[in-house]
Every structure is written in structure tokens, then in C-alpha cells.
Motif scaffolding. Structure first.
Motif, mmCIF file in Angstrom:
data_model
loop_
_atom_site.group_PDB
_atom_site.id
_atom_site.type_symbol
_atom_site.label_atom_id
_atom_site.label_comp_id
_atom_site.label_asym_id
_atom_site.label_seq_id
_atom_site.Cartn_x
_atom_site.Cartn_y
_atom_site.Cartn_z
ATOM 1 N N GLU A 43 -28.369 62.964 -34.631
ATOM 2 C CA GLU A 43 -28.703 63.275 -36.026
ATOM 3 C C GLU A 43 -29.882 64.237 -36.042
ATOM 4 O O GLU A 43 -30.867 64.041 -35.335
ATOM 5 C CB GLU A 43 -29.065 62.008 -36.795
ATOM 6 C CG GLU A 43 -29.520 62.279 -38.232
ATOM 7 C CD GLU A 43 -30.040 61.034 -38.934
ATOM 8 O OE1 GLU A 43 -31.284 60.855 -38.975
ATOM 9 O OE2 GLU A 43 -29.219 60.232 -39.407
ATOM 10 N N PHE A 44 -29.791 65.265 -36.870
ATOM 11 C CA PHE A 44 -30.871 66.237 -37.018
ATOM 12 C C PHE A 44 -31.241 66.315 -38.498
ATOM 13 O O PHE A 44 -30.359 66.400 -39.361
ATOM 14 C CB PHE A 44 -30.438 67.615 -36.509
ATOM 15 C CG PHE A 44 -30.205 67.663 -35.025
ATOM 16 C CD1 PHE A 44 -31.204 68.105 -34.173
ATOM 17 C CD2 PHE A 44 -28.991 67.259 -34.489
ATOM 18 C CE1 PHE A 44 -31.006 68.133 -32.798
ATOM 19 C CE2 PHE A 44 -28.774 67.288 -33.115
ATOM 20 C CZ PHE A 44 -29.784 67.722 -32.269
ATOM 21 N N VAL A 45 -32.556 66.280 -38.767
ATOM 22 C CA VAL A 45 -33.052 66.281 -40.142
ATOM 23 C C VAL A 45 -33.966 67.477 -40.338
ATOM 24 O O VAL A 45 -34.839 67.760 -39.499
ATOM 25 C CB VAL A 45 -33.821 64.975 -40.458
ATOM 26 C CG1 VAL A 45 -34.375 65.014 -41.884
ATOM 27 C CG2 VAL A 45 -32.908 63.768 -40.274
ATOM 28 N N GLU A 46 -33.801 68.166 -41.466
ATOM 29 C CA GLU A 46 -34.600 69.364 -41.738
ATOM 30 C C GLU A 46 -35.119 69.328 -43.169
ATOM 31 O O GLU A 46 -34.435 68.880 -44.092
ATOM 32 C CB GLU A 46 -33.731 70.607 -41.551
ATOM 33 C CG GLU A 46 -34.514 71.907 -41.555
ATOM 34 C CD GLU A 46 -34.214 72.731 -40.331
ATOM 35 O OE1 GLU A 46 -35.148 73.065 -39.595
ATOM 36 O OE2 GLU A 46 -33.032 73.036 -40.108
ATOM 37 N N VAL A 47 -36.363 69.825 -43.335
ATOM 38 C CA VAL A 47 -36.941 70.029 -44.667
ATOM 39 C C VAL A 47 -37.124 71.534 -44.832
ATOM 40 O O VAL A 47 -38.084 72.115 -44.342
ATOM 41 C CB VAL A 47 -38.292 69.296 -44.816
ATOM 42 C CG1 VAL A 47 -38.870 69.539 -46.203
ATOM 43 C CG2 VAL A 47 -38.126 67.802 -44.566
ATOM 44 N N GLU A 48 -36.170 72.139 -45.520
ATOM 45 C CA GLU A 48 -36.173 73.595 -45.636
ATOM 46 C C GLU A 48 -35.219 73.999 -46.749
ATOM 47 O O GLU A 48 -34.252 73.311 -47.051
ATOM 48 C CB GLU A 48 -35.731 74.230 -44.307
ATOM 49 C CG GLU A 48 -35.741 75.748 -44.282
ATOM 50 C CD GLU A 48 -37.102 76.328 -44.584
ATOM 51 O OE1 GLU A 48 -37.335 76.663 -45.758
ATOM 52 O OE2 GLU A 48 -37.933 76.425 -43.670
ATOM 53 N N SER A 49 -35.499 75.138 -47.363
ATOM 54 C CA SER A 49 -34.636 75.654 -48.421
ATOM 55 C C SER A 49 -33.273 76.050 -47.869
ATOM 56 O O SER A 49 -33.164 76.567 -46.745
ATOM 57 C CB SER A 49 -35.295 76.872 -49.082
ATOM 58 O OG SER A 49 -34.372 77.560 -49.896
ATOM 59 N N GLY A 50 -32.238 75.820 -48.672
ATOM 60 C CA GLY A 50 -30.900 76.217 -48.267
ATOM 61 C C GLY A 50 -30.717 77.714 -48.225
ATOM 62 O O GLY A 50 -29.731 78.208 -47.684
ATOM 63 N N GLY A 51 -31.659 78.457 -48.811
ATOM 64 C CA GLY A 51 -31.573 79.909 -48.790
ATOM 65 C C GLY A 51 -31.979 80.501 -47.457
ATOM 66 O O GLY A 51 -31.783 81.696 -47.221
ATOM 67 N N HIS A 52 -32.568 79.692 -46.575
ATOM 68 C CA HIS A 52 -33.001 80.168 -45.263
ATOM 69 C C HIS A 52 -32.015 79.681 -44.206
ATOM 70 O O HIS A 52 -31.881 78.480 -43.989
ATOM 71 C CB HIS A 52 -34.408 79.650 -44.937
ATOM 72 C CG HIS A 52 -35.435 80.081 -45.937
ATOM 73 N ND1 HIS A 52 -36.601 79.381 -46.161
ATOM 74 C CD2 HIS A 52 -35.473 81.139 -46.778
ATOM 75 C CE1 HIS A 52 -37.300 79.982 -47.096
ATOM 76 N NE2 HIS A 52 -36.635 81.053 -47.484
#
Length: 228
Positions: A43-52
């Protein structure tokens, strides 16, 4: 049984810390797996805008799926990307991916949905820019204060001709900015002083003193325009 690498994404640090959004995505993955469609291996978790699309955890998830032959799994397509070109390149790379909310979708369906999502993102961006421009425009009317007030006169050293000229110029500038707005209001059918005042208040345009508009304050602006 497919081996699955899940990728979860939220847009803000606050969402990441609170779990808002992440838990819903994790539950969608669990429901997918519970249907006997595969086994979760990472499982990989990210906090980032979907535009990037240049996201470290997304790259790591794609790499894991590629080297292990696993399938990349996302709760919804927009958690992966809204960019058509990105999804097209992903499909060309050979990495298989699936979306929990449409497990049987074909590549053609995904491309159509990605195109729609990309268009929606542009509309959201355009609406945001328009709202910010409108807010900035309204703020411009609030920043002048009262150009004829005592404080303005004191700042300009009350009594000399230069100070009076500055006050008059400020009042004229504000009047010129207001006239197109009043003309627009009149063109829309609001022609009485009271109707114009009501519409200015509805548009959140403040008077020079930062207060509400009344028929008399509208008349003052129109009288000043007629005398100019």
C-alpha cells in the motif's frame, strides 16, 4: 489470483492527518479484495494534488507493480490522475491498473472518463480564477476609505490646496470606478435610487465609509458625476 498494489491519495495535509478520504479509499480497496479479486501485497499513501503527476509515492507504487507484475489498484480514477496523456502513457508502460468503483471498465471507458475529469478540472480552475478576480474587484472598492472624511484631510494636512486636490482626486477616482457598475445596474432594470442602492448592497460593494448604500449616497455619486 492477482497481486495488488494499492495507491491512496488525498490533496491536503489536513486530510492526510485526519484520515478523511484515506479511510474511505482503504475501505473501497478492502471491499474490492473481499470480492475475491486479488491479494493486497503493498500500500502506498500520498498527500498531493491530483494535478501533479510527478508524485514520489505514485512512482514507487508504479515501480512496485512493474517489477512484481502486480496490478495497481486505486479507489477511484481521479485518485490516480485526471490527465488523459498520463493515463495513456501508463497504459503503454504495460502496468495494469484497476479502479475499485469500476472494476470491469475497459481502457476505452477509462480514457473517456479521464477526458471528462480533465475537462472538469479546467472548469474548476476557471471558476476559481473568476471568483478570485471578483473578490479582488470588490475589495478595490473597500480600500479607499472616505476620501472626503476628516481623517483623509488630516493626513493631507488640512487647509492647503494640495490636500484638497488629493481628496477631490480620490473621490473622482472612486466615482469613475462606480459609474460603470451603476450603469450596468440601470441596464438590468434597476433605475430608481433605492433599487440601485439595493443592488449595490447585494453585490457587496461598500460605500466610501465602508457601509451600506442608501438612495442619498447613490444620489451623491450621480450628482458628482453630473458636475464633473
Amino acid at each position: 489470483m492477482d497481486r495488488l498494489v494499492s495507491y491512496l491519495r488525498v490533496s491536503t495535509d489536513k486530510q492526510g492527518r485526519s484520515g478523511l478520504g484515506l479511510e474511505a479509499q482503504r475501505q473501497a480497496v478492502a471491499d474490492y479484495i473481499g470480492g475475491g479479486r486479488g491479494k493486497l501485497v503493498a500500500e502506498f499513501v500520498e498527500v498531493e494534488s491530483g494535478g501533479h503527476d510527478d508524485r514520489p509515492q505514485l512512482k514507487a507504487a508504479l515501480h512496485r507493480a512493474e517489477v512484481t507484475g502486480a496490478v495497481l489498484l486505486v479507489a477511484k480514477l481521479d485518485r490516480l490522475s485526471r490527465d488523459v496523456a498520463f493515463l495513456a502513457n501508463l497504459q503503454k508502460s504495460g502496468v495494469k491498473f484497476r479502479c475499485c468503483d469500476m472494476p470491469d471498465a475497459s481502457e476505452f471507458t477509462i480514457n473517456i472518463l479521464a477526458a471528462v475529469a480533465q475537462h472538469e478540472r479546467k472548469l474548476i480552475r476557471d471558476r476559481t480564477k473568476a471568483a478570485m478576480a471578483a473578490a479582488k474587484w470588490r475589495k478595490g472598492f473597500r480600500g479607499y476609505g472616505n476620501p472626503n472624511g476628516a481623517r483623509a484631510l488630516r493626513r493631507a494636512r488640512k487647509g492647503n490646496a494640495a490636500a484638497i486636490a488629493v481628496v477631490a482626486a480620490n473621490a473622482d477616482t472612486r466615482m469613475q470606478r462606480l459609474l460603470p457598475v451603476i450603469s450596468d445596474i440601470r441596464a438590468s432594470g434597476h433605475t430608481s435610487l433605492q433599487a440601485i442602492a439595493d443592488e449595490l448592497n447585494a453585490r457587496e460593494i461598500k460605500t466610501a465609509r465602508g457601509g451600506r448604500w442608501y438612495p442619498t449616497s447613490v444620489k451623491n455619486v450621480l450628482d458628482r458625476s453630473a458636475a464633473a
